[in-house]
Write a protein that holds these residues in place. Structure first.
Motif, mmCIF file in Angstrom:
data_model
loop_
_atom_site.group_PDB
_atom_site.id
_atom_site.type_symbol
_atom_site.label_atom_id
_atom_site.label_comp_id
_atom_site.label_asym_id
_atom_site.label_seq_id
_atom_site.Cartn_x
_atom_site.Cartn_y
_atom_site.Cartn_z
ATOM 1 N N SER A 127 -2.685 13.155 2.495
ATOM 2 C CA SER A 127 -3.280 11.831 2.654
ATOM 3 C C SER A 127 -2.818 11.306 3.995
ATOM 4 O O SER A 127 -1.616 11.132 4.207
ATOM 5 C CB SER A 127 -2.827 10.886 1.535
ATOM 6 O OG SER A 127 -3.158 9.562 1.871
ATOM 7 N N ASP A 128 -3.756 11.037 4.909
ATOM 8 C CA ASP A 128 -3.378 10.585 6.249
ATOM 9 C C ASP A 128 -3.636 9.092 6.435
ATOM 10 O O ASP A 128 -3.662 8.609 7.553
ATOM 11 C CB ASP A 128 -4.130 11.384 7.313
ATOM 12 C CG ASP A 128 -5.645 11.330 7.110
ATOM 13 O OD1 ASP A 128 -6.070 10.668 6.125
ATOM 14 O OD2 ASP A 128 -6.371 11.926 7.923
ATOM 15 N N VAL A 129 -3.830 8.347 5.327
ATOM 16 C CA VAL A 129 -3.992 6.901 5.423
ATOM 17 C C VAL A 129 -3.110 6.238 4.376
ATOM 18 O O VAL A 129 -2.670 6.879 3.421
ATOM 19 C CB VAL A 129 -5.467 6.486 5.175
ATOM 20 C CG1 VAL A 129 -6.357 7.000 6.262
ATOM 21 C CG2 VAL A 129 -5.949 6.967 3.801
ATOM 22 N N THR A 130 -2.844 4.964 4.554
ATOM 23 C CA THR A 130 -2.114 4.202 3.540
ATOM 24 C C THR A 130 -3.076 3.742 2.456
ATOM 25 O O THR A 130 -4.270 3.639 2.672
ATOM 26 C CB THR A 130 -1.430 2.973 4.169
ATOM 27 O OG1 THR A 130 -2.433 2.154 4.749
ATOM 28 C CG2 THR A 130 -0.410 3.391 5.225
ATOM 29 N N CYS A 183 -5.019 12.347 -3.263
ATOM 30 C CA CYS A 183 -4.816 13.167 -2.078
ATOM 31 C C CYS A 183 -5.992 14.134 -1.927
ATOM 32 O O CYS A 183 -6.631 14.522 -2.914
ATOM 33 C CB CYS A 183 -3.505 13.939 -2.172
ATOM 34 S SG CYS A 183 -2.053 12.857 -2.225
ATOM 35 N N ALA A 191 2.284 4.658 1.200
ATOM 36 C CA ALA A 191 2.368 5.201 2.554
ATOM 37 C C ALA A 191 1.504 6.454 2.679
ATOM 38 O O ALA A 191 1.136 7.085 1.687
ATOM 39 C CB ALA A 191 3.827 5.540 2.890
ATOM 40 N N ALA A 192 1.169 6.829 3.907
ATOM 41 C CA ALA A 192 0.458 8.088 4.142
ATOM 42 C C ALA A 192 1.287 9.235 3.576
ATOM 43 O O ALA A 192 2.512 9.290 3.745
ATOM 44 C CB ALA A 192 0.214 8.288 5.640
ATOM 45 N N GLY A 193 0.642 10.158 2.918
ATOM 46 C CA GLY A 193 1.339 11.266 2.254
ATOM 47 C C GLY A 193 1.651 10.976 0.804
ATOM 48 O O GLY A 193 2.171 11.832 0.100
ATOM 49 N N SER A 227 -3.813 5.237 -0.492
ATOM 50 C CA SER A 227 -4.648 6.258 -1.135
ATOM 51 C C SER A 227 -4.510 6.197 -2.647
ATOM 52 O O SER A 227 -3.428 5.954 -3.189
ATOM 53 C CB SER A 227 -4.248 7.659 -0.650
ATOM 54 O OG SER A 227 -4.575 7.840 0.701
ATOM 55 N N TYR A 255 0.212 8.663 -2.923
ATOM 56 C CA TYR A 255 -0.974 8.120 -3.561
ATOM 57 C C TYR A 255 -0.606 7.509 -4.898
ATOM 58 O O TYR A 255 0.494 7.721 -5.430
ATOM 59 C CB TYR A 255 -2.037 9.212 -3.768
ATOM 60 C CG TYR A 255 -1.702 10.210 -4.876
ATOM 61 C CD1 TYR A 255 -2.327 10.137 -6.128
ATOM 62 C CD2 TYR A 255 -0.753 11.207 -4.675
ATOM 63 C CE1 TYR A 255 -2.007 11.037 -7.141
ATOM 64 C CE2 TYR A 255 -0.426 12.107 -5.673
ATOM 65 C CZ TYR A 255 -1.056 12.023 -6.912
ATOM 66 O OH TYR A 255 -0.742 12.900 -7.904
ATOM 67 N N CYS A 262 1.971 13.544 -2.274
ATOM 68 C CA CYS A 262 0.891 14.520 -2.333
ATOM 69 C C CYS A 262 1.469 15.920 -2.571
ATOM 70 O O CYS A 262 2.516 16.291 -2.000
ATOM 71 C CB CYS A 262 0.100 14.526 -1.022
ATOM 72 S SG CYS A 262 -0.886 13.037 -0.777
ATOM 73 N N SER A 310 0.839 -1.193 0.000
ATOM 74 C CA SER A 310 0.000 0.000 0.000
ATOM 75 C C SER A 310 0.877 1.248 0.000
ATOM 76 O O SER A 310 1.960 1.274 0.606
ATOM 77 C CB SER A 310 -0.906 0.024 1.233
ATOM 78 O OG SER A 310 -1.806 -1.037 1.206
#
Length: 663
Positions: A536-539, A544, A514-516, A541, A518, A530, A512
């Motif tokens: 993006s604060d979730v894995t 963004c 990583a957060a930040g 994505s 996409y 992003c 997936s």
């Protein structure tokens, strides 16, 4: 005044009815008047205008698979993708017989059917097009309509079960509809006379033409009609009832046949009694009934014996006299002449000989005997077959298993034809890419498997993260970056979903983002960062999100607030030489700040944590001071945003000078 209705007439053919034990004969009852399929077809043709007019919001459709084909290919405006196949548990894809009554074993013993296509055809909103199917059935358990609709998963499908009655008969109606899919709506209607235990099931999606009718025990006649609604029109339950009622009203008066013994209810029955038996049929035209009888005489079969046993013989042996009782019968088979069997004229191996005898009643029976003939030397290796452990393999063949007379496992047989025999002349080691499981044949490894060495009796499954999409592989390929395969024996790899990536070959799973970061595409080998102003604060994505009003993303950060008259830096964002898609922060001296009058209040930005997201600041505002009075033609600096030439999607901050006037 008393009105007397004459009895119907009924007779049975053939006359006389004589069979031999174990045989069968078909008895056919002929009643008058009748409701035969011929009468039904005649009624449909005679009443076609009223049937066509009974369809509301109609759509025409064409028999583009042919009026004598097996399906409707399209019909009209993607109504079908090959549908309206007729099937029973005894036959499938039954051919249409437009306007012709056709016998068919697909409808059971003595079964027959017809189809009829009414209307102008073609793709128009009216008048309606109708397709009829009627059949006499015997002993069926299931009938169905199958194929593919053109709905492409759109619209709605449903069913409705109801009854209609006419001329003393009640019919159970089973309706399946597919509508609101923009294509012409499809309405499939079965009508089955009661009593019956029938029920219906349908397919899972609107793409499926499936409509199954089960529980047909005791049912001898079925009717089916197909009609369409223009542009996906919904033809409701009340309208469907009117259509069904219009149809059953034209059907001829019902007639019933009941046989005893057996209880069959068809006009024709096939019987195989063990002894002489009298059969009675009761015929009813719905008002009155009458009966007829027929005796079926059963003559016994003669008792026949082949005598024997005979053999085995070698091909060089003298002819042998065959027996057989009662005498006067006939011998047949390879190597037989009269009552003599000549091993030299027979086929080497097993020979089935038959003795047939017919008695004075014309009843025939027979018996069979198997006679083995051993060839002198089938494989030409110098060893007589009677002494050869493997007479169809050359003596001394390496890697031959003399117990099975096939090659050892892991080898395949090379053969040649000697005389009338196929003989093993060599055993060849199974090469890579194939397997030899029985000592006879060589098979290529199927896709998803491989064999990387000689003499294999099985192929190996490709491991997870690899695949083979061809037969005969000696090795499997690793999944490319951006793809993965979690299973063994795969014939292809799967593309990583959006929001995931694989940057190596041979992956069994994708990672997936990583957060930040996409990834909006499949089969990706990396993820994208992003942009500034998004997050993006979730894995995992696939896109963004923009910062909400009142929030910001200082990536890169905004310039700091410097004290009055102090020199400060201004951030400039330009493409990085190493990665043109990402900006680099450089520093230039800012213009001097304006001199504000003493004690004047001015607006200051305060950044405090957001109650909804403490990790993110909230901007608050204090009332600003009035604008300073600038001297005429005083020059001041302002910020201008322009696009970076290296990356037009990202802005670059530059300093412009404006000359202001307080005039």
């Amino acid at each position: 005044m008393v009105s007397v209705t004459p009895l119907p007439t009924v007779s049975i053919t053939p006359d006389p009815a004589v069979i031999c034990a174990g045989g069968s004969i078909t008895l056919t009852a002929i009643g008058s008047p009748d409701n035969s399929l011929a009468s039904v077809l005649s009624a449909i043709n005679a009443n076609s205008p009223g049937l066509i007019a009974s369809i509301p919001t109609p759509s025409g459709f064409g028999m583009d698979g042919g009026v004598n084909g097996t399906n409707i290919s399209d019909g009209c405006s993607d109504m079908y993708d090959g549908g309206n196949y007729i099937n029973t548990n005894l036959g499938s894809a039954i051919s249409y017989s437009d306007n012709t009554i056709t016998p068919s074993a697909s409808f059971g013993t003595g079964g027959q059917y017809f189809t009829r296509y009414l209307g102008p055809g073609g793709c128009q909103t009216g008048p309606a097009t109708l397709f009829f199917w009627a059949a006499d059935i015997n002993g069926l358990s299931t009938m169905s309509i199958t194929g593919n609709n053109g709905a492409d998963g759109q619209g709605t499908q449903d069913t409705h079960t109801f009854t209609v009655s006419a001329n003393g008969i009640t019919y159970t109606a089973f309706l399946k509809r597919v509508y609101n899919a923009f294509d012409p709506s499809i309405n499939q209607l079965f009508l089955i006379p009661q009593p019956n235990s029938a029920s219906q099931t349908i397919g899972v999606t609107t793409d499926d033409s499936q409509q199954n009718i089960t529980g047909l025990t005791g049912v001898t006649r079925v009717y089916y009609m197909l009609y369409a609604g223009a542009s996906g029109a919904f033809i409701n339950n009340a309208q469907a009832t009117t259509i069904a009622q219009t149809f059953v009203n034209i059907l001829p008066t019902a007639n019933d046949y009941t046989w005893n013994p057996g209880g069959a209810t068809t006009a024709a029955i096939t019987v195989s009694p063990g002894s002489t038996t009298t059969y009675t049929v009761t015929y009813s035209n719905g008002i009155c009934s009458n009966t007829a009888t027929r005796e079926v005489v059963v003559n016994p079969l003669p008792v026949v014996s082949c005598d024997g046993p005979y053999g085995p013989y070698c091909a060089t042996d003298a002819p042998v006299t065959l027996g057989g009782t009662p005498s006067g019968g006939t011998w047949s088979g390879t190597g037989v002449s009269g009552n003599q069997f000549d091993p030299g004229a027979a086929t080497p191996g097993a020979n089935v000989l038959t003795y047939t005898y017919t008695d004075g009643n014309g009843c025939t029976d027979d018996c069979e005997v198997t006679v083995n003939v051993v060839a002198d030397d089938s494989d030409g290796d110098g060893t007589p077959d009677c002494d050869d452990d493997c007479p169809l393999a050359v003596d001394g063949t390496p890697n031959l298993n003399t117990t099975t007379c096939n090659c050892e496992l892991g080898y395949y047989a090379t053969t040649t034809v000697i005389g009338l025999n196929t003989v093993i002349t060599a055993c060849t080691l199974c090469p890579p890419g194939s397997y030899c499981p029985d000592g006879v044949d060589q098979f290529a490894c199927p896709a998803g498997y491989f064999s990387d060495s000689f003499g294999q009796i099985v192929c190996n499954a490709c491991s997870a993260g690899t695949f083979s999409d061809v037969t005969g592989s000696i090795a499997c390929q690793s999944c490319a970056a951006g793809y993965y395969n979690p299973t063994t024996a795969a014939t292809s790899c799967l593309a990583c979903d959006a929001g995931t990536f694989s940057d190596v070959t041979g992956s069994i799973a994708c990672q997936s983002c990583a957060a930040g970061y996409y990834n909006p595409t499949t089969a990706a080998t990396s993820c994208l960062a992003c942009d500034a102003g998004t997050f993006s604060d979730v894995t995992g994505s696939i896109a963004c999100q923009s910062c909400a009003a009142g929030y910001y993303n200082p990536t890169p950060p905004p310039p700091p607030v410097w004290p009055a008259m102090r020199e400060r830096s201004v951030m400039s964002r330009a493409p990085s030489p190493a990665s043109p898609a990402r900006p680099v922060t450089t520093t230039r001296p800012p213009p001097p700040l304006p001199v504000w009058p003493a004690m004047r209040e001015r607006s200051v930005m305060s950044r405090a944590p957001s109650p909804a997201s403490p990790a993110r600041p909230v901007t608050t505002t204090r009332p600003p001071p009035p604008l300073p009075v600038w001297p005429a033609t005083r020059e001041r600096s302002v910020l201008s945003l322009a696009r970076s030439p290296a990356n037009p999607a990202r802005p670059v901050t530059t300093i412009l000078s404006l000359r202001l006037s307080n005039v």
